[in-house]
Scaffold this motif. Structure first.
Motif, PDB file in Angstrom:
ATOM      1  N   GLY B  45     -18.531  -0.630   9.597  1.00 18.07           N
ATOM      2  CA  GLY B  45     -19.729  -0.784   8.769  1.00 18.07           C
ATOM      3  C   GLY B  45     -20.083   0.509   8.070  1.00 18.07           C
ATOM      4  N   LYS B  48     -17.578   1.338   5.355  1.00 20.92           N
ATOM      5  CA  LYS B  48     -17.784   0.538   4.142  1.00 20.92           C
ATOM      6  C   LYS B  48     -18.914   1.107   3.294  1.00 20.92           C
ATOM      7  CE  LYS B  48     -16.136  -4.137   4.744  1.00 20.92           C
ATOM      8  NZ  LYS B  48     -16.485  -5.480   5.211  1.00 20.92           N
ATOM      9  N   LEU B  49     -20.011   1.453   3.983  1.00 26.83           N
ATOM     10  CA  LEU B  49     -21.152   2.013   3.268  1.00 26.83           C
ATOM     11  C   LEU B  49     -20.794   3.307   2.563  1.00 26.83           C
ATOM     12  CD1 LEU B  49     -24.263   1.623   5.566  1.00 26.83           C
ATOM     13  CD2 LEU B  49     -24.028   0.921   3.197  1.00 26.83           C
ATOM     14  N   GLN B  52     -18.600   2.708  -0.432  1.00 29.68           N
ATOM     15  CA  GLN B  52     -19.335   2.163  -1.564  1.00 29.68           C
ATOM     16  C   GLN B  52     -20.153   3.256  -2.262  1.00 29.68           C
ATOM     17  OE1 GLN B  52     -19.089  -1.301  -2.560  1.00 29.68           O
ATOM     18  NE2 GLN B  52     -19.756  -0.126  -4.340  1.00 29.68           N
ATOM     19  N   LEU B  53     -20.774   4.107  -1.434  1.00 30.41           N
ATOM     20  CA  LEU B  53     -21.605   5.168  -2.008  1.00 30.41           C
ATOM     21  C   LEU B  53     -20.757   6.093  -2.877  1.00 30.41           C
ATOM     22  CD1 LEU B  53     -24.313   6.630  -2.262  1.00 30.41           C
ATOM     23  CD2 LEU B  53     -23.754   7.914  -0.208  1.00 30.41           C
TER      24      LEU B  53
END
Lengths: 200, 398
Positions: B45, B48-49, B52-53
């Motif tokens: 998790g 992924k964050l 994306q950032l």
């Protein structure tokens, strides 16, 4: 390992150019003009001015090539020259005359103005990020841009921004933390999971 | 990173191995992070964050397009060459347009032969001559046809002859055997009112203007590159000293070792013209040898076989690839000929008074034909009438 190679080839290329090799000059132009232009776009929207500045720095290179000495990092050299040129040009205009050079806003435009983001999820994230970005100082924005977009090292950034290595690191670290905190975690996670289910 | 679980504040975004993986992945990095995720599946998790950032932080910037890059390069060279003369820049555009001189290519040359046995390959028999249609048409080696209804098509051949288009249209794979003795030919036919760009297998770029066609091999031979053009094309030839580049037209063959030029060889025109943008040129016609330099125009008269060289503003000849028409004291009649090709309309300029009329300025060919006519009529004492596909220009009486 890649970095080492680049330094060697930069020194060679630069030497060729200094000794009058016009193909080397052309290669230097071709391999840096796009990143220079994009970097320049963060200081002003006036694309013609950026292009004029790029033109000036390359003409100067040719003009002074016998006296500029060697470099092992062409990109850094060009970034420094371009920044100096743009800031000098901006100072000539009314709006920026009274500003000190480190107060000239670094824009860091996340999204292209002509482009319409269709995906709502992406639009949301971009909006959040833009908001968070606006709370950063110009120097913070510039340092993050140089690190993540231009792919400069901390050493290069500290040299370009005239600060020491540790300050550059701290500047970027704190800036990124601010951006990270602004990130709507739950939404993103949920949506990225959903997307997975939809198109496996 | 081993202690990232204990110190959650040190996020992945600060780790250069992670950033590198997101932005510039390599097999090695993929391997490393796959292992990492396998070892710590709970981190997925956060990964992924962070990913994306980082992706979001990198802006979607608009690059300079190729033409702008080339214009800027020409300006640099112009300033370098003419610094001593202190050219006063009146307007940005006029500087861009005045001279496209390149200093880096002096060793390269191009020669034009006036020759009777020009068509070593009979292009018309290799690929059948198509009937002109309304759409841009691509004829593949097996004679199958692809049509494109867009105003412009952008084709790109990979080194092994794989073809991709900008429209996302899937074009069948052409299988190419390196040692095959017969070259597989493709043909692109651009009707009036359209234009196209092709990047050939060797990296050479060819812009085809309205009412033109080109025949070219999917993959070039090892010792020679040769293409056929009818109409107008601008070429930026990839440098390859071991494989000279030939451009064949109906009456002329041009030999290139690496340069940039515009060739206009319309069937209905009395002359074939070659305008050199970059490089240094040696033109041979009969026993005559001429040195063509950048900014020079070679006009070859088809019936008298008479070549003439004159100095021109090359931007007038190549700006069409970017959707502009640049005129400097250009005859109205010649402008109308170009416009009628570009928009696929008939423009009649009957009145003899038009013969002496010249125009200077920049026309935006991206706007429609009527808007362009309006611009012309606002600067010159002219009116126009339109009926169906026929435009007539008349002198405006005071």
């Amino acid at each position: 390992m890649g970095e080492n190679n680049q330094i060697i080839s930069d020194t060679l290329l630069w030497n060729k150019f200094i000794h009058g090799d016009e193909d080397a000059f052309r290669l230097i132009y071709k391999s840096h003009v796009q990143t220079l232009f994009k970097y320049g776009c963060n200081f002003t929207h006036d694309e013609a001015l950026i292009k004029d500045c790029i033109q000036d720095i390359f003409v100067d290179l040719m003009k002074y090539r016998l006296t500029i000495g060697s470099t092992n990092n062409i990109r850094l050299y060009l970034f420094k020259s371009l920044k100096r040129k743009i800031i000098r040009s901006l100072h000539k205009s009314e709006i920026y005359r009274h500003l000190e050079s480190d107060k000239i806003p670094f824009q860091y435009a996340l999204s292209n103005e002509d482009e319409i983001i269709e995906d709502e999820n992406t639009r949301n994230r971009t909006r959040h990020l833009e908001l968070a970005m606006s709370t950063l100082s110009p120097r913070q924005k510039e340092a993050i841009y140089l690190k993540y977009v231009s792919n400069l090292s901390y050493e290069e950034i500290s040299s370009l921004m005239k600060m020491n290595y540790q300050s550059a690191r701290n500047l970027i670290f704190r800036g990124l933390e601010k951006l990270r905190e602004s990130f709507p975690k739950e939404i993103v996670l949920l949506l990225s999971l959903l997307r997975k289910v939809k198109n496996p | 990173m081993k202690d990232s679980q204990e110190k959650p504040s040190t996020d992945f975004i600060h780790q250069s191995e992670f950033v590198e993986w997101v932005l510039r992945p390599t097999d090695e990095l993929n391997q490393y992070w796959e292992n990492y995720i396998a070892e710590k599946p709970l981190e997925i998790g956060r990964i992924k964050l962070a990913k994306q950032l980082i992706i979001d932080i990198v802006p979607k910037e608009k690059p300079l397009d190729e033409v702008e890059v080339n214009i800027l390069w020409s300006k640099i060279n112009e300033s370098v060459k003419f610094r001593e003369r202190k050219i006063i820049s009146i307007r940005r555009w006029s500087v861009a347009a005045s001279i496209l001189l390149v200093i880096g290519l002096s060793g390269w040359f191009l020669s034009v032969h006036k020759s009777t046995d020009i068509n070593e390959i009979n292009y018309h028999s290799v690929v059948g001559k198509p009937k002109p249609g309304k759409d841009i048409m691509l004829i593949l080696a097996d004679q199958s046809k692809e049509t494109f209804s867009t105003k412009e098509v952008d084709l790109k051949y990979s080194k092994d002859g794989l073809l991709t288009t900008n429209s996302g249209k899937q074009v069948q794979k052409e299988s190419v055997e390196q040692n095959s003795t017969i070259e597989k030919m493709n043909q692109l036919v651009v009707p009036f009112g359209k234009k196209s760009k092709i990047e050939l297998a060797d990296g050479t770029k060819l812009w085809l203007n309205s009412g033109s066609r080109a025949i070219y091999p999917v993959v070039f031979k090892k010792d020679k590159r040769e293409i056929f053009i009818e109409g107008e094309g601008m070429l930026e030839v990839a440098h390859d000293a071991s494989r000279p580049f030939y451009v064949v037209t109906d009456q002329m063959k041009i030999r290139v070792l690496g340069t940039k030029f515009d060739l206009s060889a319309y069937k209905e025109d009395a002359t074939i013209s070659v305008v050199l943008v970059e490089g240094s040129v040696e033109a041979t016609s009969g026993n005559e040898k001429m040195i063509l330099k950048p900014n020079q125009l070679l006009s070859y008269h088809k019936s008298t076989h008479e070549p003439t060289i004159s100095h021109v503003n090359v931007m007038e000849y190549v700006s069409w690839i970017d959707g502009w028409m640049l005129c400097e004291k250009e005859k109205l009649t010649s402008i109308c000929t170009k416009l009628s090709r570009y928009y696929d309309v008939r423009i009649d300029v009957f009145d003899p008074k038009f013969n002496d009329m010249t125009l200077t300025g920049k026309l935006d060919l991206k706007s429609n034909c009527e808007d362009v006519l309006k611009v012309i009529c606002s600067t010159a004492p002219i009116n126009y009438t339109i009926s169906e596909n026929q435009i007539t220009l008349i002198i405006r009486e005071k």
